[in-house]
Design an enzyme around this catalytic site. Structure first.
Site, short mmCIF file in Angstrom:
data_model
loop_
_atom_site.label_atom_id
_atom_site.label_comp_id
_atom_site.label_asym_id
_atom_site.label_seq_id
_atom_site.Cartn_x
_atom_site.Cartn_y
_atom_site.Cartn_z
N GLU A 76 0.74 -1.32 0.07
CA GLU A 76 0.00 0.01 -0.18
C GLU A 76 0.69 1.42 0.05
OE1 GLU A 76 -3.55 0.37 -0.20
OE2 GLU A 76 -3.27 -1.73 -0.91
N SER A 349 -52.87 -23.40 41.53
CA SER A 349 -52.39 -23.98 43.05
C SER A 349 -51.08 -24.11 42.98
CB SER A 349 -53.17 -25.43 42.98
OG SER A 349 -54.64 -25.38 43.07
#
Length: 696
Positions: A76, A349
């Site tokens: 690069e 219950s």
């Protein structure tokens, strides 16, 4: 001409100076340039549950091998360590092509690429203004920052294809390894990708040949720059790429898990932005194997012919830590809410356990005598008697037999004795939000489970009994490590909700439910179990809640349209039937290989009923006198002392509207009164838990 040329040069210098002075380095970065996605793990901290946000993991330059850095620089910007942040030749070429209207060119150094992608205020559009601004900032960055800082930010910012941002993510995406383990050839390939990330992400045919050519050019550039010797360069071979990973897709219960983790992280102060871009590493409480076991238990037990409107929820909580280790929330494709956290249905219950615990914690004991006759009238509403299942009367009975047989009138009487405010306080301390209890607290039938709860809340509540009366807040997050490596371990709040002996006595009574009462379908052959069934009015929701010392699990079945839970071939359901079977199937797998732990000894409460004593019933056969745990539907009534039982009255059934929107919050339960459905209260506020756990 000399004067004109000199004047022009002077103007250019002045213009450059003005532009340079007026272009500061931006004080903020682009969010996407530094965003790190979060990874969410199962409780083992290794198995990935989900990924959120950008795939990037910041890495220090020192951890990037020198040959990888050399490859990127060779590919690069060979003059990176010598230039002033810009390339005079490249920049001149780019400006000329822009001014003459030719194809716009980059001509960018590593510093320029970083500036364009890293700092805020620089768009990606190609214009002369943007290019000049980029040049000015690049020069200033080069003067104010070290080259190593620039290279580190660049390697962490650049896009490499395959969804990978930064060199660390790219190393994993292309080669399945940490960046520190990359070879010269692999590093050169990643440097090659920067130029054309989409084309070289998974190259085939002509693209593969182009990738090879580009890779070879990088190797040659490294030789030319002297970072590779001639022999070493000649010895390099094109690396083998791993197959691209398919996009991460949430399947099955994973979306429900992620929803709950996100919600809890938000409650703990982590924003959605933190989760999507903060690089968090989140370890959840969910056990991968137990999650699979929960799904198998439901799918293998609930018949295939079950109507789609019937929902099943399961939640498992570690009593010692409060960690939700597993759940089953239903099929995400069929509904927009989960059945374990979001759906709230009457407790039936199962709520009698909280009533029992409240009494035992407030001066009563297991030998306390209560009125088990049917029907029972209360002074405030004598026109609506409270019956037992099938209208059966039990006479005066102790609390063990009342629990074993799930006697409605006995628990209404017990609620009056201990005080409904104390029942509500006990349930709230055990994890049931007060907002879900308060609307029902004035009713004499409150102890019978008229309040709606989720499977997670009920499992968390029952975990209190298993944990010797100490309740640890339910939670789904174990630890969070931020992007800087700082780890925050969840430390949940916990407190003694009921006395240790009261918890032991409650557990003893609930053991008799499983041994000889309505919950025999949940027995485990190798270890003791305590639990409670729950069946609402007309079986519109049915439950089984049970626990061993190591794990508390709640299973419920209901219909979102508030109709009776009926299964073809199995008929109308009760808590002791399919819910208990699902519970047993899950626990058989969950407890396999775990040590057998005994429950603490109960208080000596005197003579026992023959069917509650294993010495009088050595084969552990169910008590033939125990009925199905059925519900009923008297009208709502405020609390008041019970009166002398009168002949049973028959009330016409009351109609109820279906809860058509969102998670169900159905009315009524086993022994409760019918009322309109409530507005859903949302998932519980799950908080943390102690670190110790038999599940790892």
């Amino acid at each position: 001409m000399l004067i004109a040329g000199g004047a022009g040069l002077l103007l250019a210098i002045v213009a450059f100076g003005v532009a340079y002075a007026m272009t500061p380095i931006p004080d903020s970065t682009q969010k996407q340039a530094t965003a790190q996605g979060s990874v969410i793990y199962y409780r083992d901290g290794k198995s990935v549950l989900a990924r959120q946000g950008v795939d990037r993991r910041l890495v220090e330059l020192a951890k990037v091998p020198q040959h990888v850095r050399d490859a990127v620089i060779a590919a690069e910007n060979r003059s990176f360590y010598e230039d002033a942040g810009v390339s005079v030749k490249g920049t001149g070429r780019a400006l000329w092509s822009t001014l003459t209207g030719q194809q716009l060119q980059g001509g960018s150094t590593i510093t320029q690429q970083l500036v364009r992608n890293y700092y805020s205020g620089l768009s990606q559009e190609r214009s002369i203004t943007r290019k000049i601004k980029e040049i000015m900032i690049s020069i200033k960055v080069d003067q104010s920052k070290s080259k190593d800082w620039v290279l580190e930010q660049y390697l962490n910012t650049i896009y490499f294809g395959r969804g990978a941002n930064g060199i660390q993510a790219a190393s994993q995406a292309y080669f399945g390894k940490d960046v520190g383990k990359l070879t010269v050839a692999e590093g050169a390939y990643l440097a090659s990708v920067i130029q054309q990330p989409s084309r070289f992400a998974d190259p085939e045919g002509a693209d593969l040949e182009a990738a090879r050519t580009r890779w070879q050019a990088v190797i040659e550039a490294m030789r030319q720059t002297g970072t590779l010797g001639a022999q070493e360069a000649a010895a390099q071979t094109f690396p083998k790429l791993t197959a691209p990973k398919k996009p991460f897709v949430l399947r099955g219960q994973a979306q429900y898990m992620l929803d709950q983790v996100t919600a809890e992280l938000n409650r703990r102060g982590y924003s959605d932005e933190d989760i999507n871009s903060g690089g968090l590493r989140v370890v959840t409480t969910f056990d991968k194997k137990l999650m699979q076991a929960a799904e198998r238990a439901v799918k293998n037990t609930v018949p295939a012919a079950t109507p789609k409107a019937v929902r099943t929820g399961l939640a498992a909580v570690d009593p010692a830590t409060g960690e939700i280790v597993a759940f089953y929330g239903g099929n995400p494709k069929l509904t927009g809410y989960d059945n374990a956290f979001s759906a709230k249905v009457p407790a039936g219950s199962t709520f009698k356990a909280y009533t029992l615990a409240a009494a035992l914690n407030n001066g009563y004991d297991l030998s306390t005598q209560v009125n088990g006759n049917s029907p029972m009238r209360v002074a405030s509403d004598p026109a609506h008697p409270i019956p037992n299942d099938s209208g059966r009367s039990y006479g005066t009975i102790d609390l063990v037999r009342a629990a074993q047989n799930s006697v409605n009138t006995a628990f209404v009487d017990l609620g009056q004795k201990v005080g409904l405010d104390k029942v509500a306080a006990t349930a709230e301390a055990a994890g049931i939000p007060s907002a879900q209890l308060r609307p029902h607290q004035a009713a004499a039938t409150f102890p019978l489970g008229v309040a709606s709860v989720s499977a997670v809340q009920n499992a968390s509540g029952f975990s209190t009994f298993a944990n010797k009366g100490v309740h640890v807040e339910a939670h789904v997050v174990r630890s969070v490590t931020d992007g800087k490596g700082v780890k925050n371990v969840v430390k949940p709040s916990s407190r003694q909700v009921i006395a240790e002996q009261a918890a032991a006595d409650t557990t003893y009574a609930l053991q008799q439910v499983v041994k000889y009462g309505t919950g025999t379908g949940a027995r485990l052959y190798d270890r003791p179990v305590a639990g409670k069934t729950g069946t609402t009015d007309e079986s519109k929701s049915v439950w089984f809640n049970g626990f061993t010392p190591q794990l508390a699990v709640a299973v419920d079945m209901f219909r979102a349209d508030n109709r009776t839970v009926t299964i073809p071939g199995y008929g109308v359901q009760f808590g002791g039937q399919l819910p208990a079977q699902v519970w047993r199937a899950f626990m058989t797998e969950a407890m396999r290989g775990k040590p057998v732990e005994e429950f603490p000894e109960p208080s000596d409460y005197g003579s026992r009923d023959p069917y509650t004593s294993p010495y009088d019933n050595p084969y552990g056969q169910p008590d033939p006198r125990v009925p199905d745990d059925n519900g009923y539907s008297p009208a709502p009534q405020p609390s008041g002392p019970p009166e002398t039982p009168q002949p049973e009255l028959t009330d016409p059934p009351q109609t109820q509207r279906p809860d058509e929107q969102g998670p169900p919050d159905l009315p009524d339960d086993g022994g409760g009164f019918t009322q309109q459905p409530e507005t859903p209260n949302g998932p519980p506020d799950d908080q943390g838990g102690p670190p110790r756990s038999p599940f790892g």
